[in-house]
Design a protein around this motif. Structure first.
Motif, PDB file in Angstrom:
ATOM      1  N   PHE A  45      45.477  -8.807 -50.909  1.00 41.66           N
ATOM      2  CA  PHE A  45      46.489  -8.111 -51.694  1.00 41.66           C
ATOM      3  C   PHE A  45      46.927  -6.802 -51.024  1.00 41.66           C
ATOM      4  O   PHE A  45      47.498  -5.944 -51.671  1.00 41.66           O
ATOM      5  CB  PHE A  45      45.959  -7.782 -53.089  1.00 41.66           C
ATOM      6  CG  PHE A  45      45.607  -8.987 -53.898  1.00 41.66           C
ATOM      7  CD1 PHE A  45      46.596  -9.770 -54.471  1.00 41.66           C
ATOM      8  CD2 PHE A  45      44.290  -9.349 -54.103  1.00 41.66           C
ATOM      9  CE1 PHE A  45      46.277 -10.886 -55.227  1.00 41.66           C
ATOM     10  CE2 PHE A  45      43.963 -10.457 -54.852  1.00 41.66           C
ATOM     11  CZ  PHE A  45      44.960 -11.229 -55.416  1.00 41.66           C
ATOM     12  N   GLN A  46      46.662  -6.649 -49.739  1.00 39.16           N
ATOM     13  CA  GLN A  46      46.904  -5.372 -49.076  1.00 39.16           C
ATOM     14  C   GLN A  46      48.361  -4.923 -49.124  1.00 39.16           C
ATOM     15  O   GLN A  46      48.625  -3.722 -49.080  1.00 39.16           O
ATOM     16  CB  GLN A  46      46.434  -5.416 -47.623  1.00 39.16           C
ATOM     17  CG  GLN A  46      44.933  -5.329 -47.488  1.00 39.16           C
ATOM     18  CD  GLN A  46      44.231  -6.649 -47.784  1.00 39.16           C
ATOM     19  OE1 GLN A  46      44.859  -7.693 -47.941  1.00 39.16           O
ATOM     20  NE2 GLN A  46      42.916  -6.615 -47.872  1.00 39.16           N
ATOM     21  N   ASP A  47      49.312  -5.814 -49.224  1.00 41.42           N
ATOM     22  CA  ASP A  47      50.730  -5.441 -49.239  1.00 41.42           C
ATOM     23  C   ASP A  47      51.279  -5.337 -50.658  1.00 41.42           C
ATOM     24  O   ASP A  47      52.483  -5.252 -50.845  1.00 41.42           O
ATOM     25  CB  ASP A  47      51.558  -6.462 -48.436  1.00 41.42           C
ATOM     26  CG  ASP A  47      51.174  -6.466 -46.966  1.00 41.42           C
ATOM     27  OD1 ASP A  47      50.770  -5.399 -46.461  1.00 41.42           O
ATOM     28  OD2 ASP A  47      51.265  -7.524 -46.336  1.00 41.42           O
ATOM     29  N   SER A  48      50.432  -5.329 -51.635  1.00 37.53           N
ATOM     30  CA  SER A  48      50.855  -5.288 -53.020  1.00 37.53           C
ATOM     31  C   SER A  48      50.769  -3.860 -53.558  1.00 37.53           C
ATOM     32  O   SER A  48      49.715  -3.230 -53.498  1.00 37.53           O
ATOM     33  CB  SER A  48      49.959  -6.203 -53.858  1.00 37.53           C
ATOM     34  OG  SER A  48      50.208  -5.982 -55.220  1.00 37.53           O
ATOM     35  N   PRO A  49      51.878  -3.319 -54.105  1.00 36.59           N
ATOM     36  CA  PRO A  49      51.828  -1.959 -54.653  1.00 36.59           C
ATOM     37  C   PRO A  49      50.863  -1.848 -55.840  1.00 36.59           C
ATOM     38  O   PRO A  49      50.249  -0.800 -56.039  1.00 36.59           O
ATOM     39  CB  PRO A  49      53.262  -1.664 -55.084  1.00 36.59           C
ATOM     40  CG  PRO A  49      54.054  -2.896 -54.867  1.00 36.59           C
ATOM     41  CD  PRO A  49      53.204  -3.903 -54.172  1.00 36.59           C
ATOM     42  N   ILE A  50      50.697  -2.922 -56.597  1.00 39.33           N
ATOM     43  CA  ILE A  50      49.770  -2.886 -57.728  1.00 39.33           C
ATOM     44  C   ILE A  50      48.338  -2.743 -57.212  1.00 39.33           C
ATOM     45  O   ILE A  50      47.553  -1.950 -57.729  1.00 39.33           O
ATOM     46  CB  ILE A  50      49.924  -4.155 -58.609  1.00 39.33           C
ATOM     47  CG1 ILE A  50      51.302  -4.160 -59.256  1.00 39.33           C
ATOM     48  CG2 ILE A  50      48.814  -4.241 -59.641  1.00 39.33           C
ATOM     49  CD1 ILE A  50      51.628  -5.435 -59.995  1.00 39.33           C
ATOM     50  N   GLU A 110      43.362   4.440 -58.060  1.00 38.11           N
ATOM     51  CA  GLU A 110      42.815   4.851 -59.356  1.00 38.11           C
ATOM     52  C   GLU A 110      41.319   4.566 -59.486  1.00 38.11           C
ATOM     53  O   GLU A 110      40.581   5.382 -60.038  1.00 38.11           O
ATOM     54  CB  GLU A 110      43.550   4.127 -60.494  1.00 38.11           C
ATOM     55  CG  GLU A 110      44.980   4.560 -60.683  1.00 38.11           C
ATOM     56  CD  GLU A 110      45.701   3.748 -61.748  1.00 38.11           C
ATOM     57  OE1 GLU A 110      45.051   2.898 -62.407  1.00 38.11           O
ATOM     58  OE2 GLU A 110      46.910   3.941 -61.902  1.00 38.11           O
ATOM     59  N   ARG A 111      40.888   3.405 -59.027  1.00 37.46           N
ATOM     60  CA  ARG A 111      39.517   2.941 -59.295  1.00 37.46           C
ATOM     61  C   ARG A 111      38.629   2.844 -58.054  1.00 37.46           C
ATOM     62  O   ARG A 111      37.435   2.621 -58.185  1.00 37.46           O
ATOM     63  CB  ARG A 111      39.544   1.550 -59.949  1.00 37.46           C
ATOM     64  CG  ARG A 111      40.356   1.474 -61.205  1.00 37.46           C
ATOM     65  CD  ARG A 111      39.647   2.156 -62.325  1.00 37.46           C
ATOM     66  NE  ARG A 111      40.443   2.049 -63.544  1.00 37.46           N
ATOM     67  CZ  ARG A 111      40.000   2.364 -64.720  1.00 37.46           C
ATOM     68  NH1 ARG A 111      38.793   2.818 -64.858  1.00 37.46           N
ATOM     69  NH2 ARG A 111      40.775   2.247 -65.773  1.00 37.46           N
ATOM     70  N   GLY A 112      39.201   2.937 -56.892  1.00 35.20           N
ATOM     71  CA  GLY A 112      38.441   2.720 -55.669  1.00 35.20           C
ATOM     72  C   GLY A 112      38.522   1.265 -55.256  1.00 35.20           C
ATOM     73  O   GLY A 112      38.942   0.402 -56.019  1.00 35.20           O
ATOM     74  N   ASP A 113      38.125   0.999 -54.014  1.00 43.99           N
ATOM     75  CA  ASP A 113      38.202  -0.370 -53.478  1.00 43.99           C
ATOM     76  C   ASP A 113      36.905  -1.104 -53.831  1.00 43.99           C
ATOM     77  O   ASP A 113      35.992  -1.247 -53.025  1.00 43.99           O
ATOM     78  CB  ASP A 113      38.418  -0.333 -51.974  1.00 43.99           C
ATOM     79  CG  ASP A 113      38.842  -1.671 -51.415  1.00 43.99           C
ATOM     80  OD1 ASP A 113      38.804  -2.673 -52.157  1.00 43.99           O
ATOM     81  OD2 ASP A 113      39.223  -1.718 -50.231  1.00 43.99           O
ATOM     82  N   ILE A 114      36.840  -1.573 -55.056  1.00 50.25           N
ATOM     83  CA  ILE A 114      35.635  -2.210 -55.582  1.00 50.25           C
ATOM     84  C   ILE A 114      35.243  -3.454 -54.776  1.00 50.25           C
ATOM     85  O   ILE A 114      34.065  -3.609 -54.447  1.00 50.25           O
ATOM     86  CB  ILE A 114      35.796  -2.552 -57.083  1.00 50.25           C
ATOM     87  CG1 ILE A 114      36.133  -1.297 -57.888  1.00 50.25           C
ATOM     88  CG2 ILE A 114      34.552  -3.242 -57.625  1.00 50.25           C
ATOM     89  CD1 ILE A 114      35.133  -0.179 -57.801  1.00 50.25           C
ATOM     90  N   PRO A 115      36.170  -4.344 -54.437  1.00 47.81           N
ATOM     91  CA  PRO A 115      35.753  -5.521 -53.654  1.00 47.81           C
ATOM     92  C   PRO A 115      35.089  -5.143 -52.323  1.00 47.81           C
ATOM     93  O   PRO A 115      34.089  -5.749 -51.940  1.00 47.81           O
ATOM     94  CB  PRO A 115      37.061  -6.288 -53.415  1.00 47.81           C
ATOM     95  CG  PRO A 115      37.929  -5.884 -54.563  1.00 47.81           C
ATOM     96  CD  PRO A 115      37.588  -4.457 -54.832  1.00 47.81           C
ATOM     97  N   ASP A 126      47.405  -1.455 -54.326  1.00 48.38           N
ATOM     98  CA  ASP A 126      47.275  -0.102 -53.782  1.00 48.38           C
ATOM     99  C   ASP A 126      47.054   0.917 -54.899  1.00 48.38           C
ATOM    100  O   ASP A 126      46.255   1.848 -54.759  1.00 48.38           O
ATOM    101  CB  ASP A 126      48.514   0.273 -52.968  1.00 48.38           C
ATOM    102  CG  ASP A 126      48.654  -0.552 -51.695  1.00 48.38           C
ATOM    103  OD1 ASP A 126      47.628  -1.094 -51.221  1.00 48.38           O
ATOM    104  OD2 ASP A 126      49.788  -0.656 -51.191  1.00 48.38           O
ATOM    105  N   ARG A 127      47.759   0.752 -56.004  1.00 47.58           N
ATOM    106  CA  ARG A 127      47.614   1.677 -57.127  1.00 47.58           C
ATOM    107  C   ARG A 127      46.217   1.558 -57.758  1.00 47.58           C
ATOM    108  O   ARG A 127      45.590   2.563 -58.096  1.00 47.58           O
ATOM    109  CB  ARG A 127      48.694   1.387 -58.166  1.00 47.58           C
ATOM    110  CG  ARG A 127      48.666   2.339 -59.323  1.00 47.58           C
ATOM    111  CD  ARG A 127      49.827   2.080 -60.246  1.00 47.58           C
ATOM    112  NE  ARG A 127      49.627   2.785 -61.513  1.00 47.58           N
ATOM    113  CZ  ARG A 127      50.324   2.557 -62.592  1.00 47.58           C
ATOM    114  NH1 ARG A 127      51.279   1.646 -62.596  1.00 47.58           N
ATOM    115  NH2 ARG A 127      50.086   3.235 -63.689  1.00 47.58           N
ATOM    116  N   LEU A 128      45.736   0.323 -57.906  1.00 52.80           N
ATOM    117  CA  LEU A 128      44.397   0.125 -58.454  1.00 52.80           C
ATOM    118  C   LEU A 128      43.324   0.757 -57.554  1.00 52.80           C
ATOM    119  O   LEU A 128      42.378   1.372 -58.046  1.00 52.80           O
ATOM    120  CB  LEU A 128      44.104  -1.362 -58.645  1.00 52.80           C
ATOM    121  CG  LEU A 128      44.747  -2.015 -59.859  1.00 52.80           C
ATOM    122  CD1 LEU A 128      44.543  -3.522 -59.798  1.00 52.80           C
ATOM    123  CD2 LEU A 128      44.176  -1.437 -61.136  1.00 52.80           C
TER     124      LEU A 128
END
Length: 70
Positions: free
Chosen positions: A2-7, A14-19, A9-11
């Motif tokens: 999902f690297q090219d998805s603005p959603i 806001e939350r950090g790169d959990i995966p 990037d926003r997550l």
């Protein structure tokens, strides 16, 4: 993925790169398990250098409280 998805990037913002955090932790746990599962003598039970090995502890039956079958 999902690297090219603005959603996405926003997550991440806001939350950090959990995966990625989960993946790194899983890799760390896997390395730790590989180390722990390596065959070898148990720690603290190696015979003294040049000396005879200590005998294995014998199993002994402990005393049972009165009224219990033996």
């Amino acid at each position: 993925m999902f690297q090219d998805s603005p959603i996405y990037d926003r997550l991440i913002a806001e939350r950090g790169d959990i995966p990625t955090q989960v993946r790194r932790e899983a890799e760390r746990v896997s390395r730790d398990l590989e180390f722990v599962m390596q065959p070898g003598p148990p720690l603290g039970h190696a015979p003294a250098p040049g000396g005879p090995a200590a005998p294995a502890p014998a199993w002994q039956r402990g005393a049972l409280p009165p009224g219990l079958p033996g």
